[in-house]
Design a protein around this motif. Structure first.
Motif, PDB file in Angstrom:
ATOM      1  N   ILE A 104     -53.250 -84.228  51.863  1.00  0.00           N
ATOM      2  CA  ILE A 104     -54.183 -83.183  52.265  1.00  0.00           C
ATOM      3  C   ILE A 104     -55.549 -83.784  52.631  1.00  0.00           C
ATOM      4  O   ILE A 104     -56.199 -83.352  53.582  1.00  0.00           O
ATOM      5  CB  ILE A 104     -54.337 -82.143  51.131  1.00  0.00           C
ATOM      6  N   ALA A 105     -55.954 -84.821  51.873  1.00  0.00           N
ATOM      7  CA  ALA A 105     -57.276 -85.414  52.098  1.00  0.00           C
ATOM      8  C   ALA A 105     -57.425 -85.921  53.528  1.00  0.00           C
ATOM      9  O   ALA A 105     -58.516 -85.898  54.091  1.00  0.00           O
ATOM     10  CB  ALA A 105     -57.513 -86.551  51.111  1.00  0.00           C
TER      11      ALA A 105
ATOM     12  N   LEU B 221     -46.269 -82.107  66.387  1.00  0.00           N
ATOM     13  CA  LEU B 221     -47.146 -81.028  66.847  1.00  0.00           C
ATOM     14  C   LEU B 221     -48.123 -80.597  65.760  1.00  0.00           C
ATOM     15  O   LEU B 221     -49.303 -80.370  66.024  1.00  0.00           O
ATOM     16  CB  LEU B 221     -46.305 -79.837  67.308  1.00  0.00           C
ATOM     17  N   LEU B 222     -47.623 -80.495  64.525  1.00  0.00           N
ATOM     18  CA  LEU B 222     -48.513 -80.047  63.451  1.00  0.00           C
ATOM     19  C   LEU B 222     -49.611 -81.071  63.187  1.00  0.00           C
ATOM     20  O   LEU B 222     -50.778 -80.705  63.025  1.00  0.00           O
ATOM     21  CB  LEU B 222     -47.702 -79.799  62.181  1.00  0.00           C
ATOM     22  N   ALA B 280     -57.675 -76.063  59.069  1.00  0.00           N
ATOM     23  CA  ALA B 280     -56.940 -77.324  58.949  1.00  0.00           C
ATOM     24  C   ALA B 280     -56.029 -77.308  57.734  1.00  0.00           C
ATOM     25  O   ALA B 280     -54.894 -77.786  57.790  1.00  0.00           O
ATOM     26  CB  ALA B 280     -57.914 -78.495  58.873  1.00  0.00           C
ATOM     27  N   LEU B 281     -56.513 -76.753  56.627  1.00  0.00           N
ATOM     28  CA  LEU B 281     -55.709 -76.750  55.402  1.00  0.00           C
ATOM     29  C   LEU B 281     -54.484 -75.855  55.540  1.00  0.00           C
ATOM     30  O   LEU B 281     -53.399 -76.209  55.082  1.00  0.00           O
ATOM     31  CB  LEU B 281     -56.555 -76.293  54.204  1.00  0.00           C
ATOM     32  N   VAL B 282     -54.679 -74.695  56.191  1.00  0.00           N
ATOM     33  CA  VAL B 282     -53.530 -73.811  56.395  1.00  0.00           C
ATOM     34  C   VAL B 282     -52.435 -74.546  57.147  1.00  0.00           C
ATOM     35  O   VAL B 282     -51.268 -74.578  56.727  1.00  0.00           O
ATOM     36  CB  VAL B 282     -53.954 -72.540  57.161  1.00  0.00           C
ATOM     37  N   PHE B 283     -52.831 -75.201  58.256  1.00  0.00           N
ATOM     38  CA  PHE B 283     -51.826 -75.918  59.031  1.00  0.00           C
ATOM     39  C   PHE B 283     -51.315 -77.137  58.270  1.00  0.00           C
ATOM     40  O   PHE B 283     -50.162 -77.514  58.393  1.00  0.00           O
ATOM     41  CB  PHE B 283     -52.403 -76.326  60.389  1.00  0.00           C
ATOM     42  N   GLY B 284     -52.186 -77.727  57.461  1.00  0.00           N
ATOM     43  CA  GLY B 284     -51.769 -78.856  56.635  1.00  0.00           C
ATOM     44  C   GLY B 284     -50.669 -78.448  55.669  1.00  0.00           C
ATOM     45  O   GLY B 284     -49.686 -79.179  55.479  1.00  0.00           O
ATOM     46  N   LEU B 285     -50.807 -77.279  55.069  1.00  0.00           N
ATOM     47  CA  LEU B 285     -49.780 -76.807  54.135  1.00  0.00           C
ATOM     48  C   LEU B 285     -48.465 -76.572  54.867  1.00  0.00           C
ATOM     49  O   LEU B 285     -47.396 -76.913  54.371  1.00  0.00           O
ATOM     50  CB  LEU B 285     -50.246 -75.521  53.446  1.00  0.00           C
ATOM     51  N   VAL B 286     -48.561 -75.996  56.073  1.00  0.00           N
ATOM     52  CA  VAL B 286     -47.351 -75.820  56.875  1.00  0.00           C
ATOM     53  C   VAL B 286     -46.694 -77.173  57.111  1.00  0.00           C
ATOM     54  O   VAL B 286     -45.475 -77.331  56.985  1.00  0.00           O
ATOM     55  CB  VAL B 286     -47.689 -75.149  58.233  1.00  0.00           C
ATOM     56  N   TYR B 287     -47.531 -78.185  57.396  1.00  0.00           N
ATOM     57  CA  TYR B 287     -47.025 -79.525  57.655  1.00  0.00           C
ATOM     58  C   TYR B 287     -46.274 -80.067  56.439  1.00  0.00           C
ATOM     59  O   TYR B 287     -45.164 -80.570  56.548  1.00  0.00           O
ATOM     60  CB  TYR B 287     -48.196 -80.436  58.017  1.00  0.00           C
ATOM     61  N   VAL B 288     -46.911 -79.956  55.282  1.00  0.00           N
ATOM     62  CA  VAL B 288     -46.287 -80.484  54.066  1.00  0.00           C
ATOM     63  C   VAL B 288     -44.960 -79.777  53.795  1.00  0.00           C
ATOM     64  O   VAL B 288     -43.967 -80.402  53.429  1.00  0.00           O
ATOM     65  CB  VAL B 288     -47.252 -80.334  52.875  1.00  0.00           C
ATOM     66  N   THR B 290     -42.981 -78.410  56.023  1.00  0.00           N
ATOM     67  CA  THR B 290     -42.010 -78.912  57.009  1.00  0.00           C
ATOM     68  C   THR B 290     -41.461 -80.254  56.568  1.00  0.00           C
ATOM     69  O   THR B 290     -40.270 -80.517  56.634  1.00  0.00           O
ATOM     70  CB  THR B 290     -42.671 -79.069  58.388  1.00  0.00           C
ATOM     71  N   LEU B 291     -42.382 -81.102  56.094  1.00  0.00           N
ATOM     72  CA  LEU B 291     -42.005 -82.445  55.657  1.00  0.00           C
ATOM     73  C   LEU B 291     -40.989 -82.358  54.527  1.00  0.00           C
ATOM     74  O   LEU B 291     -39.998 -83.080  54.502  1.00  0.00           O
ATOM     75  CB  LEU B 291     -43.264 -83.161  55.172  1.00  0.00           C
ATOM     76  N   HIS B 292     -41.229 -81.451  53.581  1.00  0.00           N
ATOM     77  CA  HIS B 292     -40.329 -81.353  52.426  1.00  0.00           C
ATOM     78  C   HIS B 292     -38.972 -80.778  52.821  1.00  0.00           C
ATOM     79  O   HIS B 292     -37.966 -81.120  52.230  1.00  0.00           O
ATOM     80  CB  HIS B 292     -40.962 -80.506  51.323  1.00  0.00           C
ATOM     81  N   ARG B 293     -39.006 -79.899  53.825  1.00  0.00           N
ATOM     82  CA  ARG B 293     -37.733 -79.339  54.248  1.00  0.00           C
ATOM     83  C   ARG B 293     -36.892 -80.402  54.941  1.00  0.00           C
ATOM     84  O   ARG B 293     -35.691 -80.423  54.853  1.00  0.00           O
ATOM     85  CB  ARG B 293     -37.971 -78.146  55.183  1.00  0.00           C
ATOM     86  N   ARG B 294     -37.591 -81.310  55.631  1.00  0.00           N
ATOM     87  CA  ARG B 294     -36.873 -82.349  56.344  1.00  0.00           C
ATOM     88  C   ARG B 294     -36.259 -83.352  55.361  1.00  0.00           C
ATOM     89  O   ARG B 294     -35.161 -83.827  55.550  1.00  0.00           O
ATOM     90  CB  ARG B 294     -37.806 -83.095  57.302  1.00  0.00           C
ATOM     91  N   VAL B 295     -37.002 -83.695  54.315  1.00  0.00           N
ATOM     92  CA  VAL B 295     -36.502 -84.651  53.331  1.00  0.00           C
ATOM     93  C   VAL B 295     -36.268 -83.915  52.016  1.00  0.00           C
ATOM     94  O   VAL B 295     -37.146 -83.852  51.174  1.00  0.00           O
ATOM     95  CB  VAL B 295     -37.529 -85.785  53.110  1.00  0.00           C
ATOM     96  N   PRO B 296     -35.100 -83.325  51.844  1.00  0.00           N
ATOM     97  CA  PRO B 296     -34.899 -82.476  50.679  1.00  0.00           C
ATOM     98  C   PRO B 296     -34.824 -83.295  49.375  1.00  0.00           C
ATOM     99  O   PRO B 296     -34.502 -84.451  49.405  1.00  0.00           O
ATOM    100  CB  PRO B 296     -33.575 -81.781  50.951  1.00  0.00           C
TER     101      PRO B 296
END
Lengths: 268, 296
Positions: A104-105, B221-222, B280-288, B290-296
């Protein structure tokens, strides 16, 4: 067919890199030819005046940037390497949360950090100082460094560390004598990026070092653009010189660069 | 056993201590000061003395009421969306082009990284000169094909497009590299099977490459989105957000409020910055996620 592809690839690369070529071309152009129409496409009848101006005026800026870059590398590695070792091999409770915070940082816009740092540095009296700028610039690299080093160190074989333990090496000894030497490639990658980002930083420099005695090269170029709009060969010559670290990075560490982009997928 | 586990934890956190202290002092504290800035009524004097009166959400209301708010929001959206669409499309096209090796392909691919590695001040000042109205090479080239000179940086109609073009140029290499590594991860056997089944090139792209590349595309994209929201240097160096605010985004607006004027208004500047961080944080959370869904 493969030859045709090479030809197309060369053409695409030429288009993509045209602005870079133009920067070099303009840096050799004489003042009187600068506003010529059509422009000279090659630096025929060129001049080194621009580079002489760099030597005359920009050397202190370049020196400051070098110091800031190296300082940032040292600070980044000192903070990040032990943390990566712990996250990769020592299974700390709460390590996942820490990795998440680091992820996040990286997303925090630099301009916001700059404003916060401005307030903090003003009270602490380190505004317009080189150490202050090193600290600020290191925030660009530390999360990236921890994440990349952790990923790399996780891949080190467990048996090796176990063997060290059997031979009586403590945690610190294992880290210092085994993990660090084996992580050399990752450390090189991280250091190169830390240096490059500190060298390229404009946001922190222009907010935290506006009135400093020692300013980095990014501000040197910025003042140039602001003050004498006419000497574009000098501006572009400075830009060429300021691009040298990026070129060096690409030449000596090509494979690390692509790995770094995909591993951390980070840049401002 | 429990004692040894405990000592292991101590050692682990001893190694983590520097980074934890670092994050608290150099991330959390500046961010806290930034929030505080946005909630108080700071002037230069009270900034130094530290006795600014508490203002609550006044700074935020001031920002929302500002006539510059609407345009800045619109410019941020246009700049971000147009940059992303072109960076991604060009990056993907180039990745598809480079994925089959040909002589020199590795070298050329490395050269494509140059725009991304250059200091932003270098790229931005180079583009400033390329797009110069009278002496820029872009207008010279347009003149050859009979198109009139465009005031790229000095006309309010064009300034936003100019900084967007420069930003696309800088962002293409990142998209190329990440999408290229994504393409390489698709096993060749899938394509061979499809070829045996008689799938043509178009079908292979839309039925195989595109779906299999979706997770990597989403992350590209994210990340691009989060990083484009932050872009400040290029715009500030090329146009300073002008002329008359025509290329002002949230990032440059925040900077101008805080540092660009003789009389700084830190409060509203910090408020704009905090709005940006929320986005930025909202989209950052979406990113994280997505990342976790990709690597379960």
């Amino acid at each position: 067919m493969r030859r045709v592809k090479t030809a197309i690839g060369l053409a695409l690369t030429a288009v993509m890199l045209f602005p870079v070529y133009w920067m070099v071309n303009v840096s050799f152009t004489r003042d009187e030819n600068m506003r010529r129409s059509p422009p000279h496409w090659f630096p025929v009848d060129g001049t080194l005046e621009g580079y002489r101006a760099v030597l005359d005026k920009q050397l202190p800026y370049l020196g400051t940037s070098l110091v800031i870059g190296l300082g940032t590398v040292v600070l980044t590695v000192v903070v990040a390497a032990p943390a990566a070792y712990a996250l990769a091999k020592l299974r700390p409770r709460g390590g996942g949360v820490l990795s998440f915070l680091l992820l996040i940082a990286q997303m925090i816009p630099g301009i916001i950090m700059a404003m916060g740092f401005y307030a903090v540095f003003l009270s602490a009296g380190v505004l317009n100082t080189v150490p202050g700028l090193i600290v600020a610039d290191s925030t660009l690299a530390v999360p990236f460094a921890v994440l990349v080093l952790t990923a790399f160190m996780s891949g080190l074989p467990e048996e090796l560390l176990q063997a060290a333990r059997v031979d009586g090496a403590g945690t610190v000894r294992t880290f210092w004598s085994i993990v660090l030497p084996l992580s050399r490639n990752a450390l090189v990658t991280v250091s190169l990026f830390a240096f490059l980002w500190a060298w390229s930083d404009f946001v922190f420099a222009s907010t935290l070092d506006q009135g400093g005695d020692h300013q980095p090269i990014t501000l040197g170029i910025y003042h140039y653009i602001g003050h004498n709009n006419q000497e574009w060969n000098a501006i572009m010559a400075t830009a060429v010189v300021a691009s040298i670290p990026a070129a060096v990075l690409l030449v000596i560490a090509q494979r690390y660069v692509a790995a770094g982009v995909t591993a951390g997928a980070v840049k401002d | 056993m429990r004692v040894r586990l405990g000592s292991g934890q101590w050692a682990a956190w001893a190694f983590l201590a520097p980074v934890v202290v670092y994050l608290v002092v150099f991330y959390a504290y500046p961010l806290y000061r930034n929030v505080e800035l946005s909630l108080r009524n700071y002037t230069v004097r009270s900034f130094v003395r530290g006795d600014a009166p508490f203002a609550g959400f006044d700074n935020y209301l001031k920002v929302f009421d500002d006539p510059a708010f609407g345009p800045a929001l619109w410019h941020t959206v246009v700049f971000t969306v147009v940059s992303l669409v072109f960076q991604f499309t060009i990056g993907l096209a180039l990745a598809l082009f480079f994925v089959r090796n040909f002589p020199l392909s590795a070298t050329l691919r490395a050269l494509f990284l140059v725009p991304w590695l250059l200091p932003l001040i270098v790229s931005a000042s180079t583009w400033t000169w390329l797009l110069n109205s009278e002496s820029g090479v872009v207008n010279a080239a347009l003149g050859v094909v009979g198109l009139g000179p465009v005031n790229w940086l000095t006309s309010p109609d064009w300034s936003l497009w100019s900084v967007t073009i420069a930003n696309i140029w800088i962002g293409v290499p990142f998209n190329l590299v990440v999408l290229y590594s994504g393409l390489q991860a698709i096993p060749a056997s899938v394509y061979e099977a499809a070829a045996l089944d008689g799938a043509n090139r178009r079908q292979r792209f839309w039925r195989i490459t595109f779906p299999l590349l979706r997770p990597v595309s989403a992350i590209t994209l994210l990340l691009g989105l989060v990083y484009t929201l932050k872009v400040f240097d290029i715009i500030w160096i090329m146009t300073r957000g002008g002329p008359s605010g025509s290329s002002t985004t949230f990032a440059t607006w925040s900077y101008r409020l805080g540092f660009g004027n003789l009389v700084p208004s830190f409060g509203p500047g910090a408020a704009v910055g905090n709005l940006l961080i929320v986005a930025a944080l909202v989209f950052g959370l979406v990113y994280v996620r997505t990342l976790h869904r990709r690597v379960p």
